[in-house]
Design a protein around this motif. Structure first.
Motif, mmCIF file in Angstrom:
data_model
loop_
_atom_site.group_PDB
_atom_site.id
_atom_site.type_symbol
_atom_site.label_atom_id
_atom_site.label_comp_id
_atom_site.label_asym_id
_atom_site.label_seq_id
_atom_site.Cartn_x
_atom_site.Cartn_y
_atom_site.Cartn_z
ATOM 1 N N GLN A 64 57.211 41.821 49.656
ATOM 2 C CA GLN A 64 57.124 40.762 48.648
ATOM 3 C C GLN A 64 55.789 40.029 48.784
ATOM 4 O OE1 GLN A 64 59.466 40.566 46.364
ATOM 5 N NE2 GLN A 64 60.743 42.088 47.412
ATOM 6 N N ALA A 65 54.733 40.748 49.101
ATOM 7 C CA ALA A 65 53.443 40.121 49.397
ATOM 8 C C ALA A 65 52.645 39.766 48.148
ATOM 9 C CB ALA A 65 52.609 41.037 50.291
ATOM 10 N N ARG A 66 52.819 40.526 47.099
ATOM 11 C CA ARG A 66 51.977 40.415 45.898
ATOM 12 C C ARG A 66 50.507 40.455 46.294
ATOM 13 N NH1 ARG A 66 54.356 36.862 41.038
ATOM 14 N NH2 ARG A 66 52.938 38.323 40.041
ATOM 15 N N ASN A 67 50.178 41.415 47.126
ATOM 16 C CA ASN A 67 48.826 41.533 47.668
ATOM 17 C C ASN A 67 48.541 43.008 47.915
ATOM 18 O OD1 ASN A 67 46.806 41.768 49.958
ATOM 19 N ND2 ASN A 67 46.724 39.559 49.638
ATOM 20 N N VAL A 68 47.579 43.567 47.169
ATOM 21 C CA VAL A 68 47.338 45.006 47.245
ATOM 22 C C VAL A 68 46.761 45.418 48.588
ATOM 23 C CG1 VAL A 68 45.030 44.901 46.217
ATOM 24 C CG2 VAL A 68 46.411 46.976 45.958
ATOM 25 N N GLY A 69 45.968 44.532 49.220
ATOM 26 C CA GLY A 69 45.442 44.863 50.538
ATOM 27 C C GLY A 69 46.547 45.005 51.566
ATOM 28 N N VAL A 70 47.511 44.094 51.530
ATOM 29 C CA VAL A 70 48.659 44.164 52.436
ATOM 30 C C VAL A 70 49.471 45.424 52.160
ATOM 31 C CG1 VAL A 70 50.849 43.057 53.060
ATOM 32 C CG2 VAL A 70 48.779 41.670 52.769
ATOM 33 N N ALA A 71 49.662 45.737 50.881
ATOM 34 C CA ALA A 71 50.437 46.919 50.513
ATOM 35 C C ALA A 71 49.767 48.199 50.999
ATOM 36 C CB ALA A 71 50.637 46.962 48.995
ATOM 37 N N ARG A 72 48.464 48.325 50.785
ATOM 38 C CA ARG A 72 47.755 49.527 51.235
ATOM 39 C C ARG A 72 47.795 49.627 52.765
ATOM 40 N NH1 ARG A 72 45.307 51.731 46.695
ATOM 41 N NH2 ARG A 72 44.215 50.258 45.317
ATOM 42 N N PHE A 166 42.636 48.264 56.109
ATOM 43 C CA PHE A 166 42.546 47.327 54.992
ATOM 44 C C PHE A 166 42.820 45.897 55.441
ATOM 45 C CE2 PHE A 166 43.451 51.201 52.511
ATOM 46 C CZ PHE A 166 42.457 51.088 51.543
ATOM 47 N N MET A 167 42.098 44.976 54.862
ATOM 48 C CA MET A 167 42.382 43.559 55.050
ATOM 49 C C MET A 167 43.344 43.087 53.963
ATOM 50 S SD MET A 167 38.667 41.986 56.119
ATOM 51 C CE MET A 167 37.756 42.692 54.741
ATOM 52 N N GLY A 168 44.012 41.984 54.207
ATOM 53 C CA GLY A 168 44.984 41.456 53.262
ATOM 54 C C GLY A 168 44.335 40.721 52.114
ATOM 55 N N LEU A 169 43.577 41.440 51.299
ATOM 56 C CA LEU A 169 42.871 40.848 50.165
ATOM 57 C C LEU A 169 43.629 41.143 48.881
ATOM 58 C CD1 LEU A 169 39.205 41.898 51.081
ATOM 59 C CD2 LEU A 169 40.370 39.742 51.607
ATOM 60 N N SER A 170 43.614 40.195 47.954
ATOM 61 C CA SER A 170 44.326 40.376 46.690
ATOM 62 C C SER A 170 43.576 41.293 45.728
ATOM 63 C CB SER A 170 44.573 39.026 46.024
ATOM 64 O OG SER A 170 43.355 38.359 45.792
ATOM 65 N N CYS A 171 42.275 41.506 45.952
ATOM 66 C CA CYS A 171 41.493 42.493 45.212
ATOM 67 C C CYS A 171 40.241 42.815 46.024
ATOM 68 C CB CYS A 171 41.114 41.989 43.811
ATOM 69 S SG CYS A 171 39.923 40.644 43.789
ATOM 70 N N SER A 172 39.562 43.886 45.655
ATOM 71 C CA SER A 172 38.351 44.360 46.346
ATOM 72 C C SER A 172 38.620 44.737 47.794
ATOM 73 C CB SER A 172 37.240 43.303 46.275
ATOM 74 O OG SER A 172 36.904 43.007 44.939
ATOM 75 N N GLU A 173 39.872 44.997 48.138
ATOM 76 C CA GLU A 173 40.201 45.442 49.492
ATOM 77 C C GLU A 173 39.607 46.810 49.777
ATOM 78 O OE1 GLU A 173 42.614 47.834 47.032
ATOM 79 O OE2 GLU A 173 42.147 45.704 46.907
ATOM 80 N N ASP A 174 39.480 47.641 48.737
ATOM 81 C CA ASP A 174 38.894 48.965 48.903
ATOM 82 C C ASP A 174 37.399 48.872 49.201
ATOM 83 O OD1 ASP A 174 38.443 47.915 46.383
ATOM 84 O OD2 ASP A 174 39.217 49.628 45.284
#
Length: 222
Positions: A64-72, A166-174
């Motif tokens: 339930q993070a709503r965070n793509v960095g955390v998800a990846r 990956f860092m826990g960033l909401s965007c530009s984690e890649d």
């Protein structure tokens, strides 16, 4: 074993086509029957993405993070713990080509940064023609490009571990991860060989990502 990580947030309209394409890539004869594990990280999904994903032979993780960095990062950790030697990343709305994994592995690199083919410009409405033109003018779908897409990224397990992932960033984690890998001396292939087709939708689940660039950075307005 090869791992595919797919973060998903409310992608019920795209996840089936995404997983169908990923399964084709996983069964490519060029992989010589090497096992491929696909993990879908369901991040705060409130639609039917979870149910649709469960119909496929994939592993689903729920957060339930709503965070793509955390998800990846979670998906990558799951795949590494399962023994993956190579991590391939895409998103829940693109479709990878049948030779996607084979092409990534063929390059002998520690990191593979691929390009994307964009379709569905009609979603930009009155801005569609301008958006497509500006994209064509600025995008480099060729060898030696410098684009980074989480939708078309491959990383050797050792290189991923070496940089901390990956860092826990909401965007530009890649982009942040590839920057760390480059600074650490990783062998990076900037290539157009592995193919991924993605949507030109002007609004995605993540503000500040690729859709935002299509809408604003290439002159489509709001």
């Amino acid at each position: 074993m090869i791992g595919i990580c797919i973060p998903a947030h409310n992608e019920e309209h795209h996840i089936a086509a995404c997983l169908r394409a990923a399964m084709r890539a996983a069964r490519h004869p060029g992989l010589s029957a090497e096992p491929v594990r696909i993990v879908v990280v369901l991040d705060h999904c409130r639609d039917r993405t979870a149910q649709l994903s469960a119909a496929w032979p994939v592993h689903c993780l729920t957060i339930q993070a709503r965070n793509v960095g955390v998800a990846r990062a979670l998906g990558a950790r799951h795949l590494l713990d399962a023994g993956a030697r190579w991590l391939a990343f895409t998103d829940a709305d693109p479709r990878v080509s049948e030779g996607w994994l084979v092409d990534q592995l063929s390059l002998g690199a520690e990191v593979v940064c691929g390009t994307v083919t964009v379709t569905g410009w009609e979603e930009h409405g009155a801005h569609a023609q301008r958006a497509r033109l500006r994209f064509a003018q600025h995008y480099q779908d060729r060898e030696g490009h410098r684009h980074v897409h989480g939708a078309n990224l491959g990383i050797a397990a050792q290189a991923y571990r070496r940089t901390g992932g990956f860092m826990g960033l909401s965007c530009s984690e890649d982009q942040a991860l590839v920057d760390k890998l480059e600074q650490g001396g990783a062998r990076i292939a900037w290539t157009c060989l592995p193919r991924v087709t993605t949507s030109a939708r002007p609004y995605s689940r993540v503000e500040g990502g690729f859709s935002c660039a299509l809408r604003q950075g290439w002159g489509t307005g709001d």
